[in-house]
Design an enzyme around this catalytic site. Structure first.
Site, PDB file in Angstrom:
ATOM      1  N   HIS A 193      -9.277 -11.036 -61.819  1.00 35.18           N
ATOM      2  CA  HIS A 193      -8.423 -10.171 -62.614  1.00 35.18           C
ATOM      3  C   HIS A 193      -8.056 -10.027 -64.343  1.00 35.18           C
ATOM      4  CE1 HIS A 193      -6.981 -10.111 -58.912  1.00 35.18           C
ATOM      5  NE2 HIS A 193      -6.763  -8.750 -58.593  1.00 35.18           N
ATOM      6  N   ARG A 223      -2.350  -2.450 -49.266  1.00 32.93           N
ATOM      7  CA  ARG A 223      -1.507  -1.891 -50.772  1.00 32.93           C
ATOM      8  C   ARG A 223      -2.598  -0.714 -51.626  1.00 32.93           C
ATOM      9  NH1 ARG A 223      -3.761  -3.654 -55.821  1.00 32.93           N
ATOM     10  NH2 ARG A 223      -1.790  -3.723 -56.208  1.00 32.93           N
ATOM     11  N   ASN A 225      -3.727   1.268 -55.156  1.00 30.79           N
ATOM     12  CA  ASN A 225      -4.230   1.313 -56.106  1.00 30.79           C
ATOM     13  C   ASN A 225      -4.484   2.083 -56.823  1.00 30.79           C
ATOM     14  OD1 ASN A 225      -4.023  -0.019 -58.777  1.00 30.79           O
ATOM     15  ND2 ASN A 225      -6.821  -1.107 -58.636  1.00 30.79           N
ATOM     16  N   GLU A 265      -6.833   3.687 -54.619  1.00 31.02           N
ATOM     17  CA  GLU A 265      -7.629   2.507 -53.703  1.00 31.02           C
ATOM     18  C   GLU A 265      -6.108   2.353 -52.329  1.00 31.02           C
ATOM     19  OE1 GLU A 265     -10.682   0.412 -57.229  1.00 31.02           O
ATOM     20  OE2 GLU A 265      -8.416  -0.169 -56.967  1.00 31.02           O
ATOM     21  N   TYR A 316      -6.162   1.019 -69.954  1.00 28.95           N
ATOM     22  CA  TYR A 316      -6.775  -0.427 -69.471  1.00 28.95           C
ATOM     23  C   TYR A 316      -7.245   0.929 -68.150  1.00 28.95           C
ATOM     24  CZ  TYR A 316      -7.244  -2.683 -65.162  1.00 28.95           C
ATOM     25  OH  TYR A 316      -8.027  -3.584 -64.452  1.00 28.95           O
ATOM     26  N   LYS A 317      -6.288   2.383 -67.977  1.00 28.28           N
ATOM     27  CA  LYS A 317      -6.609   2.545 -66.843  1.00 28.28           C
ATOM     28  C   LYS A 317      -7.684   4.060 -67.188  1.00 28.28           C
ATOM     29  CE  LYS A 317      -2.991   2.049 -63.663  1.00 28.28           C
ATOM     30  NZ  LYS A 317      -3.784   1.943 -62.684  1.00 28.28           N
TER      31      LYS A 317
END
Length: 346
Positions: A193, A223, A225, A265, A316-317
């Site tokens: 990570h 969760r 993402n 996700e 980042y994405k």
């Protein structure tokens, strides 16, 4: 249950499509008009009939096409599936988990018959009818983890728990959002990570690891993402960046709605019984923006999320350079009206 499986592709001519039903059940990840990293874990319990949360492993109209795409990726790069020697037992745990859940929850599509350690597995959508000896990998065409994940949507990381940490020691990873199993194999939770901005300073991963180490058998968690993808690409791996990275330059004000996809996700976590490993399924769902905005609430909210996202996260994405085009296109679907709480369409 009857599922009509799409004949579609996730590369080349990109014939992927979502039916109106698939749009309505898409796991939209934003419960409010802004976004920031959080642990956001909840129990993985059956919820909302017809949704992606109803069953242990969601099977939808993209199943057959996704499994064909996985086989294609593995043929080009077998290192997308790796398992260190001590993880074989965890692979058998995963075989049992997936086969049991699918046979119970989709009895028209899958069957599991057990006679002691002699098992028969029937997968009707893929035309598979195999008999094997449980815990004897010589009776399967692949190792146990590879065998069952060639038949299950989403990526899988199997995490060994030791030294108060989690280690990515096995995985099937062909639909990832720009990370590499071959690079991460053998790393611990904080190492893999490390590239994520802001979350470390916020203490997100320290809290997440503490939670994950205490997950119990029979009490899975989940969760969501998300990121963005040009074209309906499942395989956005670093290994293939030379194939898909240049596509970002093709985005224009005219084709944003067709080419840009929200990529979500559904991440779940299960404690495995014999090995005590954690399995981390990462199921990818794609929706083009022109389909997403057919749900007015989602169109309004997504515009606000993307517009106000911190630049570090947009970078980042991977869509920071295209953000102005995306925001401008989405603004046409934001009339400024309030949005209702939660993720579901009004």
């Amino acid at each position: 249950m009857t599922i009509n499986f799409n004949d579609e592709t996730f590369y080349g001519d990109f014939t992927f499509r979502n039916s109106p039903k698939a749009v309505q059940r898409f796991p939209f990840p934003f419960p409010e008009d802004s976004y920031m990293y959080s642990v956001n874990l909840e129990p993985h319990k059956s919820y909302r009939p017809g949704s992606v949360y109803e069953r242990t492993f969601d099977v939808d109209e993209h199943y057959v096409a996704e499994m064909k795409d996985r086989a294609r990726v593995l043929a080009d790069d077998p290192l997308r599936c790796q398992s260190l020697p001590h993880m074989t037992l965890a692979g058998w745990d995963l075989v049992e988990l997936i086969m049991t859940a699918k046979a119970e929850e989709y009895p028209d599509l899958f069957e599991l018959h057990r006679d002691g350690d002699r098992w028969r597995w029937i997968n009707r959508p893929l035309g598979i009818d195999d008999t094997f000896t449980f815990l004897d990998e010589t009776t399967l065409p692949y190792g146990p983890m590879e065998y069952i994940t060639r038949q299950t949507q989403g990526d899988f990381a199997i995490l060994d728990q030791r030294d108060d940490n989690l280690w990515m020691d096995a995985g099937m990873v062909t639909t990832q959002a720009d990370w590499s199993l071959d690079f991460d194999i053998g790393m611990n939770f904080f190492e893999w990570h490390a590239p994520v901005p802001k979350a470390h300073e916020m203490g997100v991963f320290v809290r997440a690891l503490k939670f994950l180490l205490n997950i119990q058998q029979g009490a899975p968690a989940r969760r969501l993402n998300w990121t963005m993808t040009i074209n309906p690409l499942l395989d956005t791996s670093p290994e293939n960046y030379h194939k898909w990275g240049a596509m970002k330059q093709e985005l224009t004000a005219e084709n944003v709605g067709r080419m840009m996809h929200l990529r979500v996700e559904l991440q779940t976590l299960f404690r495995l019984p014999r090995s005590n490993a954690l399995v981390f399924p990462i199921r990818c769902y794609l929706i083009r923006l022109e389909d997403l905005v057919t749900v007015p609430k989602w169109g309004r909210r997504f515009h606000r999320v993307i517009r106000d996202l911190p630049v570090e996260l947009a970078t980042y994405k991977g869509f920071v350079n295209n953000r102005p085009k995306i925001v401008e296109w989405l603004s046409k679907y934001d009339d400024g009206a309030p949005t209702s709480p939660g993720i579901w369409p009004d």
